[in-house]
Design a protein around this motif. Structure first.
Motif, PDB file in Angstrom:
ATOM      1  N   LYS A 762       0.839  -1.204   0.000  1.00  0.00           N
ATOM      2  CA  LYS A 762       0.000   0.000   0.000  1.00  0.00           C
ATOM      3  C   LYS A 762       0.868   1.245   0.000  1.00  0.00           C
ATOM      4  O   LYS A 762       1.785   1.377   0.811  1.00  0.00           O
ATOM      5  CB  LYS A 762      -0.935   0.015   1.212  1.00  0.00           C
ATOM      6  N   GLN A 763       0.569   2.158  -0.933  1.00  0.00           N
ATOM      7  CA  GLN A 763       1.290   3.421  -1.023  1.00  0.00           C
ATOM      8  C   GLN A 763       0.644   4.460  -0.116  1.00  0.00           C
ATOM      9  O   GLN A 763      -0.580   4.595  -0.061  1.00  0.00           O
ATOM     10  CB  GLN A 763       1.309   3.940  -2.463  1.00  0.00           C
ATOM     11  N   TYR A 764       1.491   5.207   0.591  1.00  0.00           N
ATOM     12  CA  TYR A 764       1.040   6.291   1.452  1.00  0.00           C
ATOM     13  C   TYR A 764       1.724   7.585   1.024  1.00  0.00           C
ATOM     14  O   TYR A 764       2.877   7.576   0.585  1.00  0.00           O
ATOM     15  CB  TYR A 764       1.391   6.027   2.921  1.00  0.00           C
ATOM     16  N   ILE A 765       1.014   8.689   1.168  1.00  0.00           N
ATOM     17  CA  ILE A 765       1.597  10.026   1.043  1.00  0.00           C
ATOM     18  C   ILE A 765       1.420  10.705   2.396  1.00  0.00           C
ATOM     19  O   ILE A 765       0.313  10.750   2.927  1.00  0.00           O
ATOM     20  CB  ILE A 765       0.915  10.851  -0.060  1.00  0.00           C
ATOM     21  N   VAL A 766       2.519  11.215   2.952  1.00  0.00           N
ATOM     22  CA  VAL A 766       2.464  11.850   4.268  1.00  0.00           C
ATOM     23  C   VAL A 766       2.884  13.306   4.128  1.00  0.00           C
ATOM     24  O   VAL A 766       3.894  13.613   3.481  1.00  0.00           O
ATOM     25  CB  VAL A 766       3.370  11.123   5.285  1.00  0.00           C
ATOM     26  N   VAL A 767       2.115  14.200   4.748  1.00  0.00           N
ATOM     27  CA  VAL A 767       2.422  15.628   4.688  1.00  0.00           C
ATOM     28  C   VAL A 767       2.124  16.259   6.042  1.00  0.00           C
ATOM     29  O   VAL A 767       1.161  15.877   6.718  1.00  0.00           O
ATOM     30  CB  VAL A 767       1.611  16.318   3.567  1.00  0.00           C
ATOM     31  N   ALA A 768       2.973  17.198   6.449  1.00  0.00           N
ATOM     32  CA  ALA A 768       2.750  17.939   7.685  1.00  0.00           C
ATOM     33  C   ALA A 768       1.744  19.056   7.438  1.00  0.00           C
ATOM     34  O   ALA A 768       1.792  19.721   6.404  1.00  0.00           O
ATOM     35  CB  ALA A 768       4.065  18.519   8.206  1.00  0.00           C
ATOM     36  N   VAL A 769       0.835  19.251   8.396  1.00  0.00           N
ATOM     37  CA  VAL A 769      -0.159  20.314   8.297  1.00  0.00           C
ATOM     38  C   VAL A 769      -0.203  21.100   9.600  1.00  0.00           C
ATOM     39  O   VAL A 769       0.258  20.637  10.639  1.00  0.00           O
ATOM     40  CB  VAL A 769      -1.565  19.766   7.968  1.00  0.00           C
ATOM     41  N   GLY A 770      -0.789  22.270   9.542  1.00  0.00           N
ATOM     42  CA  GLY A 770      -0.960  23.107  10.721  1.00  0.00           C
ATOM     43  C   GLY A 770      -1.582  24.428  10.299  1.00  0.00           C
ATOM     44  O   GLY A 770      -1.684  24.727   9.109  1.00  0.00           O
ATOM     45  N   ALA A 771      -1.999  25.211  11.244  1.00  0.00           N
ATOM     46  CA  ALA A 771      -2.579  26.532  10.963  1.00  0.00           C
ATOM     47  C   ALA A 771      -2.733  27.261  12.282  1.00  0.00           C
ATOM     48  O   ALA A 771      -2.559  26.665  13.360  1.00  0.00           O
ATOM     49  CB  ALA A 771      -3.929  26.400  10.250  1.00  0.00           C
ATOM     50  N   VAL A 772      -3.067  28.516  12.212  1.00  0.00           N
ATOM     51  CA  VAL A 772      -3.317  29.273  13.435  1.00  0.00           C
ATOM     52  C   VAL A 772      -4.436  28.582  14.216  1.00  0.00           C
ATOM     53  O   VAL A 772      -5.518  28.351  13.705  1.00  0.00           O
ATOM     54  CB  VAL A 772      -3.717  30.725  13.104  1.00  0.00           C
TER      55      VAL A 772
END
Length: 783
Positions: A762-772
Motif C-alpha cells: 500500500k502506497q502512502y503520502i504523508v504531509v505535515a499540516v498546521g494553521a493558526v
C-alpha cells in the motif's frame, strides 16, 4: 336461539382472526430477513482479523461492548435493529467504524463486517457473500434464532508479521539528489480522487506550547517513520502503516535554550544504515546546535558517539565562538555522505542585526560512528584562503552568517556535497563588508571526506536583498544538445534556476554578467554587475514595471499607480533605499526577500527531465533606516506587507502564486498554473463585485512531490498571514499539462514538503499540516 347465535358469532370471529393471522404470516414471509442465509462463511473469516484489530477496542472481542462502544450482540442490539434493513446497519457501521477513522474501509470490507456481526448473533450463513449493490435493498435483520452463539474471549491477532517494503524514503528529499521523486504508481490518475486519510499523528504536546508551523518531512526506513516534533524538537518513531508512536526522545537543553536563534521543530532528521553491525542511527541537530545520534530501534542515545550520544557543534566552530551565548543553530537536518555527517547553520533574522560582528556559518564534517570532527570549511575565507581578497577593509575578521540554512544535497558516487550558502551580515546593508564577499550567496561543491573546495559559483555579488540560496540544490542527469550532463540545479528567491555541470561547476547554459542599479545609501558600494542565466527563463516576475500592477478595473489600476508613486522602483537588483516620508516610503521589491522560490524549492522527474518549481509573486515594500542604539550597524531594514494595493488587494496582478514546469533538456518552460483557487479575500472584495475573476492562486510557495504518475502540491501554510496565503486543499496534477486531477481537503494547511512510501503493498503520502489554532500534525493519505 340465543345459544345458536352466540355460537355462530364465535365461529365468525374465530375465522376472521385465523384469516388475519394467515394474512399476517403471509405478509411477514414476504419480507426477507437475515434468517435466509445472506452471507458466506468466507466473509466471516475475512473480517475476523479486521474486527479484532480495528473494532474490538471499542466493542469488545466478544462483541458484548465496553466503555468505548455498545454491544453488537444481545437483546438491546436485537431490539434496535430487528425491524431495520441490513442496508441501514451497513450505512451506520460505515459512518461510525472504526471510531478513529470512519469510512476508511472499502464497501467489500464493511459488508464482511456486517456478516461477522450476523454470524456472532447466530444467523445462518448461505452460499453467496453479502453485498450492498442495490440501494433499495429491503432485507431486514429480523428476530435472532433461538440458539444464539456467543463468541467468548479470543486472543488478539499477532501483528508481528514481517513487513514488505516496496519503497522507502531514506533522505530528507527522498534521495541524496533532493529530487523529491518516487517511482511509486499505485496512486495514479485513475484513482487519485479516491485518496482518503489513513491516519493522523499529532504534535500538540511536544514542547512547552503547541507548534503551528510544522515543517518536518519525515523519513521512512524499514516500515518506520522518523520525524522531529514540537518546539523542543523532540524525535519520534512512528509505525508507517498505523501512525502509532513507537518511541520518542527529548533533549533538555537547559540554559542553552535562551540563545536558540529559531525555536522550532525543524525540517527533519537524517538516517544512517549500519551495513555491518545492524545498529542503524537517527541523527539530528538540536535547536541550540548540538548533534545527537540515537539508536533507530530504541531511540536511546549512542553512548560511544561524542559524549553519550551528543556533540557540541558550537565548540566545533572554534574557540572564538561562545559555547553558550552564540546565536547559531540549524533548522534543516544534516546530510550523511559516505559516513560523514555534514550540516549547515541558521541565525536570527538579519533585517536588523544587533552588531556587524556575528558568528560565521562554517560547514563542518563529523564521523558518523564516533562523532569526531573531521574538517571545517570557512564560508567567509580567513587569512590566506581563497576568496579572502573579496572582503575589503579586513571585514572577514568580524562579519558572520553566510551559513547554509537550507537542506544540503550530495552525490555519494562522486563523493561531493553541495552547499546553498546565504548572505553575510546584514541582509540589506553591506556597508560594513565591501567587496563581492565570497562565499556568501554561492553554490559551493566540497569533497565530503575532506571538506576541500572542488568548485564554486557566486550567484549574487555583495548581496543586499536577502536573496539567500533558499532550497537544496537538485541533482539531475540531463541531455542537452545530444550531450549527457550530470547537472546540479539551484533555484533562487529571485526566480532563477541556475544549471551547472555538477562535476566541473561549468554552467550548462551561458550566464551573463549584466549591469544593475547602484545604491544611494551612504557607505554602500554595490557590485556593478550580477549574474543572469540565459536559460531557463525566470519562473516568476522579476523587477518593477507599470504593466505588472493590479488592473481588475481601470479605476483600480489608476489607484495602484498613485500608491506606487511614493516608492522607489526598478528592475531586478534595484537596491533598497532610505525611508524618507511622506514622499519616499522605500523600495518595491519583486521578487521580495521571501521569494520567488523558498525552502520548499523544486522537485525533479528523472524520467521526463522536468523540473517543477513552486514560487510566490509578491511586490513588497522594503526600506533602510539609520540604526538605533540597539545596534552598531549603520543602517537596518524594515519589511512591509504586500497587501498595500487598492482596496486591500496586492499591488501586483495575479497569479499570486504559481507552479512552473521546466524541461531541463531544452531549458524551456512547458507550463505554468496558479497554485490555488481565488482566495475569499479576493472573491469577496466589494470593489470586485460583479467581475469575473480568473483563478488567481495564493501568495505562497508550496511543498511538492512528484511520482511516476502525478505531481502533488498543497496550498501552503499561510505563515505570512498579511500576504493572504495558505489553504487546506491538496491537489494531484497531470505532470504533462498541469491539469488538476484530484482535490482533497486536509485537516489544516499544508506546512511541510510531502513524501511517499509503500508498505505491505500500500502506497502512502504523508504531509505535515498546521494553521493558526491548529497544532501541527502528520497526515497520511492512501487509497
Amino acid at each position: 336461539m340465543k345459544k345458536t347465535l352466540n355460537w355462530s358469532i364465535f365461529l365468525l370471529l374465530t375465522s376472521i382472526t385465523a384469516l388475519a393471522q394467515t394474512n399476517n404470516a403471509i405478509s411477514k414471509n414476504e419480507i426477507p430477513t437475515a434468517l435466509n442465509g445472506v452471507f458466506s462463511k468466507d466473509q466471516v473469516q475475512s473480517a475476523s482479523e479486521i474486527y479484532l484489530n480495528s473494532c474490538a477496542i471499542c466493542h469488545g472481542r466478544d462483541l458484548r461492548g465496553s466503555e468505548g462502544g455498545s454491544a453488537l450482540i444481545g437483546d438491546r442490539f436485537q431490539t434496535k435493529w430487528k425491524n431495520k434493513t441490513l442496508r441501514e446497519l451497513f450505512l451506520y457501521t460505515k459512518s461510525t467504524m472504526p471510531k478513529t477513522k470512519p469510512n476508511s474501509f472499502d464497501e467489500k470490507t464493511y459488508a464482511a463486517l456486517i456478516a461477522f456481526i450476523l454470524n456472532a448473533n447466530g444467523f445462518p450463513s448461505g452460499e453467496k457473500p453479502l453485498a450492498f449493490k442495490n440501494i433499495a435493498d429491503k432485507t431486514i435483520l429480523g428476530a435472532a434464532p433461538p440458539s444464539r452463539v456467543s463468541m467468548g474471549f479470543k486472543p488478539a491477532i499477532s501483528e508481528n508479521k514481517p513487513k514488505t517494503i516496496e519503497a522507502d524514503w531514506p533522505q530528507h528529499r527522498g534521495d541524496f539528489g533532493s529530487t523529491n521523486y518516487s517511482v511509486l504508481n499505485q496512486i495514479n490518475e485513475t484513482n487519485a480522487p479516491q485518496l482518503k486519510i489513513a491516519w493522523r499523528w499529532k504534535t500538540d504536546n511536544f514542547g512547552p506550547s503547541p507548534e503551528y508551523y510544522f515543517k518536518s518531512t519525515p523519513l521512512m526506513v524499514k516500515g518506520v517513520l522518523y520525524t522531529t516534533a514540537g518546539l523542543s524538537r523532540s524525535i519520534a518513531a512512528i509505525d508507517a502503516e498505523t501512525g502509532e508512536t513507537l518511541w520518542t526522545f527529548r533533549l533538555d537543553e537547559k540554559e542553552r535554550k535562551a540563545y536558540v536563534p529559531r525555536q522550532n521543530s525543524g525540517r527533519g532528521v537524517a538516517y544512517w544504515s549500519d551495513e555491518k553491525g545492524g545498529k542503524d542511527r537517527v541523527v539530528f541537530i538540536s535547536p541550540s546546535f548540538q548533534l545527537v545520534a540515537l539508536d533507530a530501534q530504541t531511540g536511546r542515545p549512542i553512548n560511544d558517539f561524542g559524549e553519550n550520544g551528543i556533540v557540541d557543534l558550537k565548540k566545533g566552530l572554534g574557540s572564538h565562538v561562545d559555547p553558550l551565548t552564540s546565536t547559531i543553530g540549524s533548522t534543516s537536518p544534516p546530510i550523511i555522505v559516505n559516513d560523514v555527517i555534514i550540516m549547515g547553520a541558521s541565525f536570527p533574522v538579519g533585517l536588523a542585526p544587533t552588531s556587524k560582528s556575528q558568528t560565521r556559518g562554517d560547514i563542518m564534517g563529523y564521523d558518523v560512528k564516533t562523532g569526531k570532527q573531521l574538517w571545517i570549511f570557512h564560508t567567509i575565507p580567513q587569512a590566506g584562503e581563497l576568496g579572502n581578497e573579496t572582503w575589503k577593509d579586513e571585514s572577514w575578521k568580524y562579519t558572520g552568517n553566510a551559513g547554509a540554512w537550507a537542506p544540503l544535497t550530495a552525490d555519494p558516487a562522486l563523493g561531493y556535497v553541495y552547499l546553498p550558502l546565504e548572505a553575510a551580515t546584514g541582509d540589506f546593508y553591506g556597508g560594513h563588508r565591501s567587496g563581492d564577499n565570497l562565499f556568501s550567496q554561492s553554490l559551493v561543491c566540497l569533497n565530503a571526506k575532506t571538506g576541500e573546495r572542488v568548485w564554486h559559483y557566486q550567484l549574487i555579488h555583495h548581496d543586499i536583498w536577502d536573496y539567500d540560496l533558499p532550497a537544496p540544490p537538485i541533482l539531475a542527469d540531463i541531455n542537452v544538445d545530444g550531450k549527457a550532463i550530470k547537472a546540479v540545479i539551484q533555484v533562487t528567491k529571485q526566480a532563477f534556476a541556475f544549471v551547472f555541470d555538477r562535476i566541473t561547476g561549468k554552467p550548462v547554459w551561458p550566464i551573463e554578467e549584466r549591469a544593475v542599479p547602484k545604491s544611494t545609501v551612504p557607505g554602500e558600494i554595490t557590485s556593478p554587475t550580477q549574474p543572469f542565466p540565459t536559460k531557463p527563463a525566470p519562473f516568476d516576475r522579476q523587477g518593477y514595471s507599470d504593466d505588472i500592477l493590479v488592473d481588475f478595473t481601470p479605476a483600480i489600476k489608476k489607484e495602484a499607480l498613485k500608491i506606487v508613486s511614493k516608492f522607489n522602483k526598478g528592475p531586478l537588483y534595484t537596491p533598497v533605499n532610505l525611508y524618507n516620508p511622506p514622499n519616499q516610503l522605500g523600495t518595491l521589491m519583486i521578487p521580495d526577500a521571501v521569494g520567488g522560490a523558498n525552502w520548499q524549492g523544486g522537485v525533479f522527474d528523472p524520467e521526463k527531465g522536468i523540473l517543477y518549481v513552486s514560487s510566490s509573486t509578491v511586490l513588497r515594500p522594503m526600506s533602510i533606516e539609520p540604526s538605533t542604539n540597539n545596534s552598531d550597524m549603520a543602517y537596518v531594514a524594515y519589511m512591509g506587507t504586500s497587501r498595500i494595493g487598492p482596496y486591500g488587494l496586492p499591488l501586483v496582478k495575479p497569479p499570486y502564486g504559481r507552479i512552473t514546469a521546466i524541461d531541463l533538456n531544452t531549458g524551456e518552460h512547458k507550463w505554468m498554473v496558479p497554485n490555488a483557487d481565488t482566495p475569499k479575500w479576493v472573491k469577496e472584495n466589494p470593489a470586485l463585485k460583479g467581475l469575473k475573476i480568473p483563478r488567481t492562486g495564493s501568495p505562497e510557495r508550496v511543498g511538492m512531490l512528484v511520482t511516476k504518475s502525478l505531481l502533488f502540491a498543497g496550498e501552503g501554510s499561510g505563515l505570512y498571514a498579511s500576504d493572504g496565503g495558505g489553504g487546506k486543499i491538496f491537489r494531484a496534477y497531470n505532470k504533462e499539462t498541469g491539469k488538476i486531477i484530484a482535490e482533497l481537503e486536509l485537516p489544516a494547511n499544508q506546512t511541510g514538503v510531502p513524501m511517499t512510501y509503500s508498505v505491505n503493498g500500500k502506497q502512502y503520502i504523508v504531509v505535515a499540516v498546521g494553521a493558526v489554532g491548529h497544532p501541527g500534525e502528520l497526515v497520511a493519505l492512501s487509497l
